[in-house]
Write an enzyme that holds these catalytic residues in place. Structure first.
Site, PDB file in Angstrom:
ATOM      1  N   CYS A  21       0.832  -1.200   0.000  1.00 18.44           N
ATOM      2  CA  CYS A  21       0.000   0.000   0.000  1.00 18.44           C
ATOM      3  C   CYS A  21       0.870   1.256   0.000  1.00 18.44           C
ATOM      4  O   CYS A  21       2.048   1.217   0.389  1.00 18.44           O
ATOM      5  CB  CYS A  21      -0.938   0.007   1.204  1.00 18.44           C
ATOM      6  SG  CYS A  21      -0.129   0.332   2.791  1.00 18.44           S
ATOM      7  N   CYS A 113      -2.885  -4.892   1.564  1.00 12.00           N
ATOM      8  CA  CYS A 113      -1.433  -4.694   1.541  1.00 12.00           C
ATOM      9  C   CYS A 113      -0.710  -5.946   2.030  1.00 12.00           C
ATOM     10  O   CYS A 113      -1.093  -6.555   3.027  1.00 12.00           O
ATOM     11  CB  CYS A 113      -1.059  -3.497   2.411  1.00 12.00           C
ATOM     12  SG  CYS A 113       0.711  -3.211   2.558  1.00 12.00           S
ATOM     13  N   CYS A 116       1.265  -4.464   5.714  1.00 15.85           N
ATOM     14  CA  CYS A 116       0.498  -4.073   6.910  1.00 15.85           C
ATOM     15  C   CYS A 116      -0.806  -4.832   7.033  1.00 15.85           C
ATOM     16  O   CYS A 116      -1.528  -4.674   8.026  1.00 15.85           O
ATOM     17  CB  CYS A 116       0.237  -2.576   6.921  1.00 15.85           C
ATOM     18  SG  CYS A 116      -0.941  -2.009   5.659  1.00 15.85           S
ATOM     19  N   ASP A 357      -7.912  -6.552  65.317  1.00 18.53           N
ATOM     20  CA  ASP A 357      -8.621  -7.830  65.324  1.00 18.53           C
ATOM     21  C   ASP A 357     -10.121  -7.596  65.208  1.00 18.53           C
ATOM     22  O   ASP A 357     -10.627  -6.488  65.424  1.00 18.53           O
ATOM     23  CB  ASP A 357      -8.316  -8.600  66.610  1.00 18.53           C
ATOM     24  CG  ASP A 357      -6.882  -9.105  66.659  1.00 18.53           C
ATOM     25  OD1 ASP A 357      -6.276  -9.247  65.571  1.00 18.53           O
ATOM     26  OD2 ASP A 357      -6.367  -9.348  67.765  1.00 18.53           O
TER      27      ASP A 357
END
Length: 542
Positions: A21, A113, A116, A357
């Site tokens: 491309c 392409c 890519c 606690d």
């Protein structure tokens, strides 16, 4: 700016002929102008065709110069002059003449392409940008900027190496045939523009305009896109046979073929092995990439404050033993459920300056705490809104109260943990003795200062704490007589002191203890934390 010149002509024609491309052609021609990549796809293709038709010897450009910041460069391994013309099956591949412009023109029609896989084609268009922004807006996040991240298929790295080797093979053939073509291999691998960077150059302005906020690399709000290309996902697999040490399973990875593993293998694989298993140049696929995920994520928000605990039947954190919940709620849950709802967070992490606690109350100014709210959708709160949120928490339960509720930074939370061993705490303990006592029997406790204790890990916490002897200090004590078998003891101690064990001795594991000091059996009936001496978070006007 770095623009196309006469020396780029052979590269442009070679790439057009193989199905690359226009934007990938710019990348391989080392063009660093962001403005060029942002031009419409059809315009770029038209410009490249006109560029090829121009046979002037002087340097030609596609468009006007644009000043852009320097770009990052892809780093690929050095190509040695090894077997230079082998295809994936070991045969000499047909290389088109760089002067055959008609072939280039015919093959330059819009198709996927071969480098890519369509990312710099379809996924740069306005429709995809609108799709991303719709996903962001529908997620209902608050943000004033964004950072964009993209995850690419690992096989793209293989295809880029293949294209570069195609250049090298062509260059060597032209050199050997002495055909007079000036390919010259002006392309340097370290100068190829990274696909990810080129994509961001194109997508950032579009996203910024559509979302109405700037792109900022330091933004805490991330928009991410994950691309995949199922059609070619097995193209990396030959690397595992050639470089098995590069592909090791990881617990948090679904596949061993990660981008970094593939790049590492490409750096190690021999030239001839690559050319035997992968075509140069790569072929164009039938299908585009797919956007597997479009996700948003906000950086964590941190809320701090102090809590008071008034119940003797409420743990600080959920009390679950062997998968069974022992009590219905906890301090952590009573606070966090309201914060989670208001901040619209995904999850949270609770921390505090120590813990009490289940049967111990926390009085006075309370105990400092902080909550990390993970991936919150709402992040902006005024001081008045935080004050209202605090009131909501306090109205929801009579077991706890919070104060000084405020937004803080991640780094500020460190102050809560600073000096963990040096800070002091004050307690009030209701003590019983087996033998009758008078006021004068306990008066001497008031005169004891800086009493040093040796505390072996208590039996009650030995299942979750390592066995050790810890030196702790009782700074001061004040005894308050109640009756013959009861008195209240007010203590100021070093943080980390086990008060219950200091009273009853824990079968001799804490020495000295109240029982040994009074020479009688003593036990603790009630314990309250009266203060945690940490000057954080800042006190607010509540």
């Amino acid at each position: 700016m770095s623009s196309l010149t006469e020396k780029d002509r052979p590269i442009v024609q070679l790439l057009l002929n193989t199905g690359t491309c226009p934007r990938c052609i710019l990348r391989f021609c080392c063009v660093g102008s962001q403005a060029l990549y942002r031009r419409p796809y059809k315009d770029l293709m038209k410009d490249l065709k006109e560029f090829l038709k121009n046979n002037q010897e002087k340097e030609d450009t596609v468009c006007l110069d644009v000043v852009d910041p320097p770009c990052k460069r892809i780093r690929l391994e050095h190509v040695e002059e090894g077997p230079d013309e082998l295809s994936h099956n070991g045969a000499l591949q047909q290389i088109p003449s760089v002067n055959d412009e008609s072939t280039a023109m015919e093959n330059s029609a819009v198709k996927v392409c071969n480098v890519c896989l369509g990312i710099l084609q379809e996924f740069c268009e306005a429709d995809f940008v609108k799709k991303v922004c719709h996903q962001v807006n529908s997620a209902d996040y608050q943000f004033t900027s964004f950072v964009f991240s993209v995850s690419l298929p690992p096989q793209l790295s293989v295809r880029e190496v293949s294209v570069y080797r195609y250049f090298f093979i062509t260059y060597m053939r032209m050199k050997e045939s002495n055909c007079g073509i000036k390919l010259g291999l002006s392309l340097a691998k370290d100068d190829i523009v990274q696909l990810k960077e080129a994509y961001k150059w194109i997508i950032h302005p579009q996203l910024s305009e559509e979302l109405g906020v700037p792109a900022d690399g330091k933004s805490l709000f991330e928009v991410s896109v994950v691309f995949a290309h199922p059609e070619t996902e097995e193209e990396c697999h030959f690397l595992a046979a050639a470089c098995p040490d590069c592909f090791k399973p990881a617990k948090n990875k679904q596949s061993v073929f990660t981008r970094m593993a593939v790049i590492k293998a490409l750096e190690k694989i021999k030239e001839e092995d690559f050319l035997k298993h992968f075509p140069c140049p790569p072929s164009s696929p039938k299908n585009l990439c797919v956007a597997l995920e479009i996700q948003c994520n906000n950086g964590a928000v941190f809320v701090a404050g102090r809590y008071n605990k008034y119940s003797r039947n409420l743990p600080q954190t959920p009390w679950i033993i062997d998968g069974e919940r022992k009590l219905e709620s906890s301090v952590e849950e009573l606070i966090s459920e309201h914060l989670m709802a208001e901040f619209k967070a995904e999850s949270f992490n609770f921390s505090s300056s120590g813990r009490e606690d289940v049967d111990v109350r926390t009085l006075g100014n309370g105990r400092p705490f902080a909550i990390e709210l993970v991936n919150p959708r709402r992040i902006h709160f005024t001081a008045e809104e935080m004050k209202g949120l605090q009131q909501t928490i306090n109205n929801s339960s009579d077991k706890i109260q919070v104060r000084d509720l405020q937004l803080v930074t991640r780094s500020a939370i460190g102050r809560m943990k600073e000096g963990e061993e040096e800070k002091t705490k004050t307690y009030s303990a209701l003590i019983w003795t087996d033998k009758a006592i008078q006021k004068e029997d306990i008066a001497f406790l008031d005169d004891i200062k800086e009493l040093k204790l040796d505390q072996k890990t208590p039996l009650r916490v030995l299942h979750r704490r390592p066995l050790a002897v810890r030196c702790r200090i009782i700074h001061t004590m004040k005894a308050e007589y109640i009756d013959e078998h009861h008195f209240r003891l007010h203590l100021k101690t070093q943080a980390g002191t086990y008060i219950k064990e200091f009273v009853h001795g824990d079968f001799g594991r804490t020495k000295p203890n109240i029982g040994s000091l009074l020479n009688r059996t003593a036990d603790i009936l009630e314990l309250d934390v009266e203060s945690v001496d940490v000057d954080w978070p800042p006190t607010l006007d509540n």
